[in-house]
Motif scaffolding. Structure first.
Motif, mmCIF file in Angstrom:
data_model
loop_
_atom_site.group_PDB
_atom_site.id
_atom_site.type_symbol
_atom_site.label_atom_id
_atom_site.label_comp_id
_atom_site.label_asym_id
_atom_site.label_seq_id
_atom_site.Cartn_x
_atom_site.Cartn_y
_atom_site.Cartn_z
ATOM 1 N N ASN A 179 24.201 -16.895 37.965
ATOM 2 C CA ASN A 179 23.644 -15.828 38.792
ATOM 3 C C ASN A 179 24.675 -14.745 39.100
ATOM 4 O O ASN A 179 24.357 -13.548 39.079
ATOM 5 C CB ASN A 179 23.108 -16.421 40.103
ATOM 6 C CG ASN A 179 21.927 -17.333 39.888
ATOM 7 O OD1 ASN A 179 21.086 -17.082 39.040
ATOM 8 N ND2 ASN A 179 21.868 -18.412 40.650
ATOM 9 N N LEU A 180 25.900 -15.150 39.411
ATOM 10 C CA LEU A 180 26.923 -14.156 39.735
ATOM 11 C C LEU A 180 27.294 -13.334 38.507
ATOM 12 O O LEU A 180 27.508 -12.115 38.600
ATOM 13 C CB LEU A 180 28.164 -14.843 40.311
ATOM 14 C CG LEU A 180 27.972 -15.592 41.635
ATOM 15 C CD1 LEU A 180 29.307 -16.142 42.139
ATOM 16 C CD2 LEU A 180 27.331 -14.699 42.691
ATOM 17 N N GLU A 181 27.372 -13.996 37.352
ATOM 18 C CA GLU A 181 27.701 -13.272 36.123
ATOM 19 C C GLU A 181 26.613 -12.246 35.780
ATOM 20 O O GLU A 181 26.901 -11.084 35.487
ATOM 21 C CB GLU A 181 27.873 -14.238 34.950
ATOM 22 C CG GLU A 181 29.126 -15.098 35.018
ATOM 23 C CD GLU A 181 28.864 -16.476 35.586
ATOM 24 O OE1 GLU A 181 29.522 -17.432 35.151
ATOM 25 O OE2 GLU A 181 27.997 -16.603 36.491
ATOM 26 N N TRP A 182 25.340 -12.683 35.804
ATOM 27 C CA TRP A 182 24.248 -11.760 35.483
ATOM 28 C C TRP A 182 24.175 -10.621 36.488
ATOM 29 O O TRP A 182 23.886 -9.483 36.122
ATOM 30 C CB TRP A 182 22.914 -12.514 35.443
ATOM 31 C CG TRP A 182 22.701 -13.285 34.190
ATOM 32 C CD1 TRP A 182 22.967 -12.903 32.913
ATOM 33 C CD2 TRP A 182 22.139 -14.601 34.094
ATOM 34 N NE1 TRP A 182 22.613 -13.890 32.020
ATOM 35 C CE2 TRP A 182 22.103 -14.941 32.724
ATOM 36 C CE3 TRP A 182 21.665 -15.525 35.027
ATOM 37 C CZ2 TRP A 182 21.607 -16.167 32.256
ATOM 38 C CZ3 TRP A 182 21.163 -16.749 34.577
ATOM 39 C CH2 TRP A 182 21.150 -17.060 33.204
ATOM 40 N N ALA A 183 24.435 -10.924 37.766
ATOM 41 C CA ALA A 183 24.397 -9.879 38.788
ATOM 42 C C ALA A 183 25.412 -8.785 38.481
ATOM 43 O O ALA A 183 25.107 -7.586 38.572
ATOM 44 C CB ALA A 183 24.653 -10.487 40.161
ATOM 45 N N LEU A 184 26.619 -9.180 38.093
ATOM 46 C CA LEU A 184 27.640 -8.174 37.779
ATOM 47 C C LEU A 184 27.309 -7.419 36.499
ATOM 48 O O LEU A 184 27.495 -6.198 36.419
ATOM 49 C CB LEU A 184 29.010 -8.844 37.669
ATOM 50 C CG LEU A 184 29.622 -9.349 38.984
ATOM 51 C CD1 LEU A 184 30.993 -9.971 38.716
ATOM 52 C CD2 LEU A 184 29.730 -8.234 40.019
#
Length: 367
Positions: A179-184
């Motif tokens: 989730n954090l990777e896709w958000a960035l």
């Protein structure tokens, strides 16, 4: 053999019979995995065949792999480890190894060589990311969407953040990984800069700020089977899960679901053996693992689910689905048509930062 070579392989060589004397081996074994279509593929490909070779053996299956680190920590502290073999992601395997909760092994001594004699360590190559980790599969976390609930087919992973074009509930895993990777990525961070950005307080805040934009529209899942069910029930318009779960819903259940491969996250999954097992239980587990990770067995698993075997020698043996008769290679995350935009999940990085970001993520959910 580099990990990249394994990721480009999409498929499983006649193995060796590992029938062994049951002398000094436990007559029962508890195997922990993820449930659903994935655990069923393990049961079909090697648990049932192994039981047939060992009459009277009791195999108990558990679906707690999502809580493997927490539960093994608790079992170890209590001095009562009831699990014999545990399926984990690479990052969790590294954590358990670093904490002394998983047994270090000699891969060439414990695992079967390839049919041509290539040692296991060379056949598995770069997928051996820890002295405790026994690789099984290459998989990806990606997105499925309801084909009858969208006006236009999503092409980008960033559709998950586009509530105007794609209104409705989403499903995302209830942990920071992915989730954090896709958000960035969807906030404009270059692919090569994602983890460097996440190492800063500002970068983490930026990722959470992006997730804030869909927080109220999101169903948070803990088990890989949840998103396919939510999609099948029409409760979400799109959601993340493991590619094999989506394959099962689409190809086996004929659900109106499409697959979005854009920036799918490659990862590794495999076994760890809990540390300090009694001798009879360890003997049984070692016998099973040698059988279950041979070239043919890993290829056989690909007959039931669209995950690429971690052994290079298994790839040429991937054929058709055991029941549907369809070729499985095109459904692998490693197939060139599916792997145009891929994100190689950094399990080393997550092994170092997981506990802290887990805490931050759970606190964010409660805000």
């Amino acid at each position: 053999m580099k990990l990249k070579s394994i990721l480009l392989a999409s498929g499983a060589v006649l193995g060796t019979s590992f029938a062994a004397s049951a002398q000094d081996m436990a007559d029962s074994m508890t195997i922990v995995s993820w449930g659903g279509a994935y655990q069923n593929s393990q049961v079909q490909a090697y648990i049932e065949p192994y039981k047939e070779m060992n009459p009277g053996l009791e195999v108990v299956t558990d679906e707690s792999s999502g809580e493997a680190v927490t539960k093994l920590r608790a079992m170890s502290e209590a001095g009562n480890v009831t699990w014999d073999l545990v399926d984990v992601t690479a990052a969790d395997g590294m954590r358990l190894c670093d904490e002394g909760l998983a047994m270090e092994i000699d891969h060439d001594e414990m695992l079967a060589a390839a049919p041509d004699g290539t040692p296991a360590s060379e056949d598995f190559g770069g997928s051996i990311v820890s002295d405790c980790f026994i690789p099984q599969i290459v998989f990806s976390t990606t997105f499925g969407y309801r084909t009858d609930m969208v006006d236009q087919k999503p092409e980008s992973v960033c559709a998950i953040f586009d509530t105007e074009t794609y209104p409705g509930q989403r499903a995302l895993e209830k942990r920071p990984i992915g989730n954090l990777e896709w958000a960035l990525i969807c906030d404009g961070v270059a692919i090569d800069d994602v983890y460097n950005t996440l190492e800063t307080e500002e970068g983490v805040e930026r990722a959470f700020a992006k997730l804030d934009t869909i927080k109220d529209d999101t169903v948070w899942w803990s088990a890989g089977a949840e998103t396919p069910q939510l999609l099948a029930d029409g409760e979400v318009v799109m959601g993340s899960t493991y590619n094999g779960r989506l394959f099962s819903a689409i190809a086996e259940q004929d659900q109106p679901i499409g697959m979005l491969w854009d920036w799918q996250m490659f990862d590794l999954d495999g076994w760890i053996i809990p540390a300090d097992l009694p001798a009879d239980r360890l003997a049984r587990v070692k016998d099973f693992v040698k059988f279950a990770t041979d070239t043919q067995r890993l290829a056989d698993q690909a007959k039931y689910i669209s995950y690429g075997p971690a052994r290079a020698s298994s790839a040429p043996l991937v054929g058709k689905h055991a029941e549907l008769g369809i070729e499985m290679a095109p459904h692998m995350p490693t197939d060139p048509a599916n792997a145009k935009n891929t994100f190689l999940f950094n399990y080393n990085w997550w092994a170092s930062y997981r506990d802290d970001l887990d805490s931050q993520f759970q606190a964010w959910l409660l805000e």
